[in-house]
Design a protein around this motif. Sequence first.
Motif, PDB file in Angstrom:
ATOM      1  N   UNK A 152       0.755  -1.230   0.104  1.00  0.00           N
ATOM      2  CA  UNK A 152      -0.092   0.011  -0.085  1.00  0.00           C
ATOM      3  C   UNK A 152       0.941   1.325   0.152  1.00  0.00           C
ATOM      4  N   UNK A 153       2.067   1.047   0.626  1.00  0.00           N
ATOM      5  CA  UNK A 153       3.016   2.368   0.728  1.00  0.00           C
ATOM      6  C   UNK A 153       4.177   2.195  -0.416  1.00  0.00           C
ATOM      7  N   UNK A 154       3.829   1.564  -1.583  1.00  0.00           N
ATOM      8  CA  UNK A 154       4.861   1.709  -2.780  1.00  0.00           C
ATOM      9  C   UNK A 154       5.989   0.822  -2.837  1.00  0.00           C
ATOM     10  N   UNK A 155       6.094  -0.032  -1.511  1.00  0.00           N
ATOM     11  CA  UNK A 155       6.728  -1.268  -1.595  1.00  0.00           C
ATOM     12  C   UNK A 155       6.690  -2.238  -2.533  1.00  0.00           C
ATOM     13  N   UNK A 156       7.971  -3.083  -2.766  1.00  0.00           N
ATOM     14  CA  UNK A 156       7.654  -4.136  -3.767  1.00  0.00           C
ATOM     15  C   UNK A 156       8.601  -5.433  -3.264  1.00  0.00           C
ATOM     16  N   UNK A 157       8.168  -6.522  -3.452  1.00  0.00           N
ATOM     17  CA  UNK A 157       9.239  -7.612  -3.176  1.00  0.00           C
ATOM     18  C   UNK A 157      10.323  -7.468  -4.253  1.00  0.00           C
ATOM     19  N   UNK A 190      11.096  -0.240  -8.492  1.00  0.00           N
ATOM     20  CA  UNK A 190      11.889  -0.999  -7.435  1.00  0.00           C
ATOM     21  C   UNK A 190      12.315  -2.381  -8.068  1.00  0.00           C
ATOM     22  N   UNK A 191      11.227  -3.129  -8.456  1.00  0.00           N
ATOM     23  CA  UNK A 191      11.574  -4.509  -9.220  1.00  0.00           C
ATOM     24  C   UNK A 191      12.539  -4.336 -10.100  1.00  0.00           C
TER      25      UNK A 191
END
Length: 399
Positions: free
Chosen positions: A119-124, A354-355
Amino acid sequence: MTLEIRSVRPEEMEDLKAIPKIVFLPPADEPESPMRPEWTLCAFEDGKLATSYAAWPFNMRFNGESVAAAGVTMVGTRPIYRGHGNLRKITKAHFELLREKREQAIALLYASQASIYHRFGYAIVSSFNEYNIEPRYIQFHTEHSASGSFREVGDDELELLSDLYRRFCAERTGYLHRSKIAWKMYLTPPTTPRSLLGKIVYEEAGEPLGYMIYTMEPHTTGNPTEPWQKLVIRDFVWLTALAYREIWNVLAAMNLVRNIVWRAPLDDPLPHLLLEPRMLHSTSYDGLLARIVDIERTIPQRGYDGEGTLIFEIQDELCPWNQGRWKVDATGGKAAIEHCAEDPQLVIPISTMAMLLFNQISATEAARMGRLDVRKPEALSLWDEVMRTKYRPFCPDEF
């Protein structure tokens, strides 16, 4: 209700440490965290500590370069304060602070649930395979000869391990620069009864070329007539293919071990070397999550093996300074970035970016998944080339 977001004071540290214990129920023998008050950012409701949040100042390998990163940790909310939106407010405040201080342009974390942070723009941005193999199945399908030897590593040889680790991860992505506190996690013997810590190094002509740190403990389930030990690999480093195979051959000879467990990077060579790779019983898991806090500062800090000009548009509601059109020129292993008005090749959510930067997926794969909008399809192959990394992303350290 009044809400205040700030760092905890020294006298509030015990209250801070209590929240992760409520949320995660850690084991009683878990080491005490050396967190500092100035690394925290918490929510206080009516003066009461409601939501905890902290970030370690790390340095991370980023395809051959070192980049400063914030290792987010100790995130939790007391049950009576949940659902108030505190974590979103803290996260937004933290990202604004990181941009203002210009120290760390990337935030990292391990998630109890990835959905919380998507939800906060993080990615695995990294994944790993967990192996669970019996020593008898460590058999290679090609013969090899080795002239090296093994010895046990002494308690006073941290520099030897540290040097091998630095050389091993220099060109990789996701590995952290380890402090003495981080090394303590690997070198502290287990506290469970009848368990031990092992440290071995492989050398050729006196030159160290790899090491393994592992723990041994009794196996608690299964047939008592079978081998009764369990071996867990804590840390594994190798500088040559031969060193890698030789260390596994040591494990193959441990006849009292029932199974060996290891969290391995996705590009680990073992599945391609074993006579019967399915006996690894490999299971895939998500690893590190990352958030690009400041795209303008992140892009030049990474190493690049490909060359070309990338023109793209970033979508980022939480960090509006990232939004807009950008041009990146990658050449000679470096990259420069600037705002531009040109039509983009790709329109990319910040999480997908990010990915791509970590090379968890390629731009072509992201397009097939619908994780970005392709405006100029002919540019995808260029993106794949510029964004590739020497190794698949992986982070062996937990924080």
